[in-house]
Design an enzyme around this catalytic site. Structure first.
Site, mmCIF file in Angstrom:
data_model
loop_
_atom_site.group_PDB
_atom_site.id
_atom_site.type_symbol
_atom_site.label_atom_id
_atom_site.label_comp_id
_atom_site.label_asym_id
_atom_site.label_seq_id
_atom_site.Cartn_x
_atom_site.Cartn_y
_atom_site.Cartn_z
ATOM 1 N N TYR A 203 0.349 2.252 13.219
ATOM 2 C CA TYR A 203 0.935 2.944 12.366
ATOM 3 C C TYR A 203 0.772 4.430 12.936
ATOM 4 O O TYR A 203 -0.256 4.959 13.059
ATOM 5 C CB TYR A 203 0.361 3.187 10.802
ATOM 6 C CG TYR A 203 0.028 1.695 10.326
ATOM 7 C CD1 TYR A 203 0.856 1.580 9.078
ATOM 8 C CD2 TYR A 203 -1.020 0.663 10.756
ATOM 9 C CE1 TYR A 203 0.936 0.056 8.610
ATOM 10 C CE2 TYR A 203 -0.927 -0.360 10.046
ATOM 11 C CZ TYR A 203 -0.077 -0.720 8.993
ATOM 12 O OH TYR A 203 -0.141 -1.707 8.226
ATOM 13 N N HIS B 297 0.876 -1.315 0.082
ATOM 14 C CA HIS B 297 -0.011 -0.034 0.090
ATOM 15 C C HIS B 297 0.971 1.187 0.088
ATOM 16 O O HIS B 297 1.999 1.418 0.520
ATOM 17 C CB HIS B 297 -0.790 0.004 1.285
ATOM 18 C CG HIS B 297 -1.760 -1.087 1.273
ATOM 19 N ND1 HIS B 297 -2.380 -1.553 2.437
ATOM 20 C CD2 HIS B 297 -2.405 -1.888 0.183
ATOM 21 C CE1 HIS B 297 -2.988 -2.751 2.191
ATOM 22 N NE2 HIS B 297 -3.084 -2.802 0.912
#
Length: 200
Positions: free
Chosen positions: A133, A63
């Site tokens: 994240y 991604h």
């Protein structure tokens, strides 16, 4: 904290000390002085903190976010174990197309800095693996892209016998060549400019 420059231009790994006793362990996956010594004088402004939980065998990615604005990421795995992959998708980068693989896990505290335009993926090696994240931008679905993680051109080093479980989105992702042909890959210079804007 040990700092390691990865094979992808601008990407770093950070390995903090881990303190263990009969109660368990304590570690600090982010230390400002280590980050400042390797990347910039401080972490980028964090605008999004997310995490996922994955069963063993789940492969998420590759991604990346369109640049501008792009998204820089600081990634670590506080529980479980994953094989984490960074892929340089920045057209014009000196390390374009290169992959770097690192094992992250809750018992080590290792963390990765993912520059703007660098793709990210991971394979969960244990049930219940958590990946956290810290990101420089919020999530905007129209700017999020993916490249096929099993594209032979990427040659991600998967463990022998791996039979990855992937989402419909990741299964439909274009190869690196197809993404380049469609103009979907980020430009290296634009990514560097976007990254510079994170540290005014």
């Amino acid at each position: 904290m040990r700092t390691e420059k990865l094979d992808i231009e601008g990407a770093f790994a950070f390995a903090p000390p881990v303190y263990r006793d009969e109660r368990g362990l304590f570690t600090s996956p982010f230390r400002e002085e280590a980050f400042a010594g390797a990347v910039r004088d401080r972490l980028f402004p964090v605008r999004d903190v997310s995490h996922n939980v994955s069963a063993r065998g789940v492969l998420r990615g590759v991604h990346y976010t369109a640049a501008p604005p792009g998204r820089a990421k600081y990634v670590y795995c506080p529980h479980g174990r994953v094989l984490d992959y960074l892929v340089d998708l920045r057209v014009g980068s000196p390390t374009f197309g290169r992959c770097d693989a690192s094992e992250l896990g809750g018992d080590g505290g290792r963390a990765l800095y993912v520059p703007v335009g660098v793709g990210h993926a991971f394979l969960s090696l244990e049930d219940g693996s958590v990946v956290v994240y810290l990101m420089s931008e919020g999530y905007a679905p129209d700017r999020e892209h993916a490249v096929d993680s099993l594209d032979p051109a990427l040659a991600l080093p998967l463990p022998d016998g791996a039979d990855p479980v992937r989402s419909p989105r990741d299964l439909a992702a274009p190869t690196l060549a197809e993404a380049a042909e469609r103009g979907l890959l980020p430009d290296y210079a634009a990514c560097r400019e976007a990254e510079d804007r994170l540290w005014p």
